[in-house]
Scaffold this motif. Structure first.
Motif, PDB file in Angstrom:
ATOM      1  N   LEU A  11      29.590   7.785  -8.386  1.00 16.47           N
ATOM      2  CA  LEU A  11      29.538   6.435  -7.839  1.00 16.47           C
ATOM      3  C   LEU A  11      29.536   6.549  -6.325  1.00 16.47           C
ATOM      4  N   VAL A  12      28.511   5.981  -5.693  1.00 12.99           N
ATOM      5  CA  VAL A  12      28.392   5.990  -4.235  1.00 12.99           C
ATOM      6  C   VAL A  12      28.463   4.549  -3.758  1.00 12.99           C
ATOM      7  N   THR A  13      29.527   4.184  -3.065  1.00 12.13           N
ATOM      8  CA  THR A  13      29.614   2.813  -2.555  1.00 12.13           C
ATOM      9  C   THR A  13      28.711   2.685  -1.326  1.00 12.13           C
ATOM     10  N   ASP A  68      36.190  -7.565  -1.253  1.00  9.54           N
ATOM     11  CA  ASP A  68      36.744  -8.180  -2.460  1.00  9.54           C
ATOM     12  C   ASP A  68      37.308  -7.082  -3.357  1.00  9.54           C
ATOM     13  N   PRO A  69      38.628  -6.920  -3.433  1.00 13.31           N
ATOM     14  CA  PRO A  69      39.199  -5.849  -4.266  1.00 13.31           C
ATOM     15  C   PRO A  69      38.773  -5.931  -5.725  1.00 13.31           C
ATOM     16  N   GLY A  70      38.637  -7.137  -6.241  1.00  8.99           N
ATOM     17  CA  GLY A  70      38.216  -7.289  -7.627  1.00  8.99           C
ATOM     18  C   GLY A  70      36.810  -6.765  -7.864  1.00  8.99           C
ATOM     19  N   ALA A  71      35.936  -6.967  -6.877  1.00  5.33           N
ATOM     20  CA  ALA A  71      34.565  -6.476  -6.997  1.00  5.33           C
ATOM     21  C   ALA A  71      34.532  -4.952  -6.956  1.00  5.33           C
ATOM     22  N   VAL A  72      35.364  -4.355  -6.110  1.00  3.68           N
ATOM     23  CA  VAL A  72      35.431  -2.898  -6.027  1.00  3.68           C
ATOM     24  C   VAL A  72      35.944  -2.316  -7.337  1.00  3.68           C
ATOM     25  N   LEU A  73      37.015  -2.883  -7.835  1.00  3.73           N
ATOM     26  CA  LEU A  73      37.577  -2.441  -9.111  1.00  3.73           C
ATOM     27  C   LEU A  73      36.550  -2.576 -10.232  1.00  3.73           C
ATOM     28  N   ASN A 116      36.846  -1.008   5.212  1.00  2.11           N
ATOM     29  CA  ASN A 116      36.905   0.396   5.608  1.00  2.11           C
ATOM     30  C   ASN A 116      38.157   1.133   5.155  1.00  2.11           C
ATOM     31  N   VAL A 117      39.231   0.382   4.872  1.00  2.09           N
ATOM     32  CA  VAL A 117      40.493   1.020   4.499  1.00  2.09           C
ATOM     33  C   VAL A 117      40.935   0.628   3.087  1.00  2.09           C
ATOM     34  N   ARG A 118      41.060  -0.682   2.847  1.00  3.60           N
ATOM     35  CA  ARG A 118      41.567  -1.099   1.538  1.00  3.60           C
ATOM     36  C   ARG A 118      40.595  -0.760   0.410  1.00  3.60           C
ATOM     37  N   ALA A 119      39.318  -0.990   0.622  1.00  2.00           N
ATOM     38  CA  ALA A 119      38.342  -0.752  -0.449  1.00  2.00           C
ATOM     39  C   ALA A 119      38.336   0.699  -0.931  1.00  2.00           C
ATOM     40  N   PRO A 120      38.329   1.697  -0.039  1.00  2.00           N
ATOM     41  CA  PRO A 120      38.411   3.077  -0.536  1.00  2.00           C
ATOM     42  C   PRO A 120      39.675   3.337  -1.348  1.00  2.00           C
ATOM     43  N   TYR A 121      40.787   2.762  -0.914  1.00  2.00           N
ATOM     44  CA  TYR A 121      42.038   2.948  -1.652  1.00  2.00           C
ATOM     45  C   TYR A 121      41.945   2.316  -3.037  1.00  2.00           C
ATOM     46  N   VAL A 122      41.414   1.101  -3.095  1.00  2.00           N
ATOM     47  CA  VAL A 122      41.259   0.415  -4.382  1.00  2.00           C
ATOM     48  C   VAL A 122      40.304   1.192  -5.287  1.00  2.00           C
ATOM     49  N   ALA A 123      39.216   1.701  -4.713  1.00  2.00           N
ATOM     50  CA  ALA A 123      38.246   2.463  -5.507  1.00  2.00           C
ATOM     51  C   ALA A 123      38.885   3.722  -6.084  1.00  2.00           C
ATOM     52  N   VAL A 124      39.690   4.390  -5.275  1.00  2.00           N
ATOM     53  CA  VAL A 124      40.366   5.590  -5.764  1.00  2.00           C
ATOM     54  C   VAL A 124      41.318   5.249  -6.900  1.00  2.00           C
ATOM     55  N   ALA A 126      41.205   2.850  -8.990  1.00  2.00           N
ATOM     56  CA  ALA A 126      40.423   2.550 -10.190  1.00  2.00           C
ATOM     57  C   ALA A 126      39.803   3.814 -10.767  1.00  2.00           C
ATOM     58  N   ALA A 127      39.295   4.679  -9.902  1.00  3.34           N
ATOM     59  CA  ALA A 127      38.619   5.883 -10.370  1.00  3.34           C
ATOM     60  C   ALA A 127      39.567   6.840 -11.071  1.00  3.34           C
ATOM     61  N   LEU A 128      40.832   6.839 -10.696  1.00  2.48           N
ATOM     62  CA  LEU A 128      41.782   7.784 -11.281  1.00  2.48           C
ATOM     63  C   LEU A 128      42.028   7.530 -12.758  1.00  2.48           C
ATOM     64  N   ARG A 129      41.625   6.377 -13.242  1.00  3.48           N
ATOM     65  CA  ARG A 129      41.700   6.132 -14.687  1.00  3.48           C
ATOM     66  C   ARG A 129      40.603   6.879 -15.431  1.00  3.48           C
ATOM     67  N   HIS A 130      39.610   7.355 -14.695  1.00  2.00           N
ATOM     68  CA  HIS A 130      38.441   7.964 -15.327  1.00  2.00           C
ATOM     69  C   HIS A 130      38.227   9.417 -14.934  1.00  2.00           C
ATOM     70  N   LEU A 131      38.634   9.809 -13.729  1.00  2.00           N
ATOM     71  CA  LEU A 131      38.410  11.172 -13.265  1.00  2.00           C
ATOM     72  C   LEU A 131      39.329  12.146 -13.988  1.00  2.00           C
TER      73      LEU A 131
END
Length: 247
Positions: A11-13, A68-73, A116-124, A126-131
């Motif tokens: 996934l590439v944001t 939008d954190p919900g959109a990132v998730l 630039n800061v919150r979105a990467p954290y939120v993405a991580v 969320a991703a940790l449920r799958h990685l």
């Protein structure tokens, strides 16, 4: 032909243009199926998807505003659901505020921190449920985080420097799970937003050691290596792909 990222899903944001598009295409060339997010330009995102599919890989574009954190998730979960797994997260999407500190409004400050800061954290998160073991998290920072040679860059530099703390903290936390976390800091790169023939290009080029802008492919090559199995012992690292800008 077997390539280094066969059977991996990335996934590439912000993967519809510039450095993000270059990364998405390189990961696909190396064998990965690639999901990319975009904020506005569906047509450009569709073009990158088409280019990836022409390489024989699966691809999907997901509209997601990083503010939008919900959109990132939702983008992370959709990538894993539709592709069946998630192995690589590249936090690339960003905004570029420019201006004197006293002139930038709070709306710009809040958007910068959100994207630039919150979105990467939120993405991580969320991703940790799958990685799983062998998972890769790669964030795209900026040479400005290490050397701000022009005024008007304080807010942007602050936001990109935050990724250093995220990278090193996560590397320590996730190492036992077999997940590596690294930061790539591009230097001046020839994109629509920062063209190599732009009005300030000569001055910017003068700060590099090699005397030229990078191509998105230059940044993508480093990301592809960090995403590969060969980079399994590289974590918590900061890689400056900046033509000597920070040397």
């Amino acid at each position: 032909m077997t390539t280094t990222l066969d059977d991996r899903v990335a996934l590439v944001t912000g993967g519809s243009r510039g450095i993000g598009a270059g990364i998405a295409l390189r990961l696909a060339q190396d064998g990965a199926d690639v999901v990319l997010t975009y904020r506005h330009d569906a047509e450009r995102a569709a073009l990158v998807v088409k280019q990836i599919e022409a390489l024989g890989r699966r691809s999907l574009a997901v509209r997601a505003d990083g503010a939008d954190p919900g959109a990132v998730l939702g983008a992370v979960d959709r990538a894993a659901a539709e592709m069946g797994r998630l192995d690589i997260l590249v936090n690339n999407a960003a905004v570029f505020p420019f201006g004197a500190t006293e002139e930038l409004g709070m709306a710009e400050v809040e958007q910068t921190i959100a994207v630039n800061v919150r979105a990467p954290y939120v993405a991580v998160r969320a991703a940790l449920r799958h990685l799983g073991d062998g998972g890769r998290i790669i964030s795209i920072g900026s040479n400005v985080g290490e050397r701000a040679v022009f005024s008007g860059l304080a807010l942007y530099a602050m936001s990109k420097t935050a990724l250093l703390g995220l990278t090193r903290g996560l590397a320590r936390e996730l190492g036992p799970r077999g997940i590596t976390v690294n930061l790539v800091n591009p230097g001046p790169t020839d994109t629509d937003a920062n063209p190599a023939d732009g009005p300030n290009a000569a001055a910017i080029t003068g700060f590099t050691a090699v005397g030229r802008f990078a191509r998105p492919a230059d940044i993508a090559a480093t990301v592809a290596h960090l995403a590969s199995p060969e980079a399994g012992y590289v974590t918590g690292a900061v890689v400056n792909v900046d033509g000597g800008f920070t040397s």
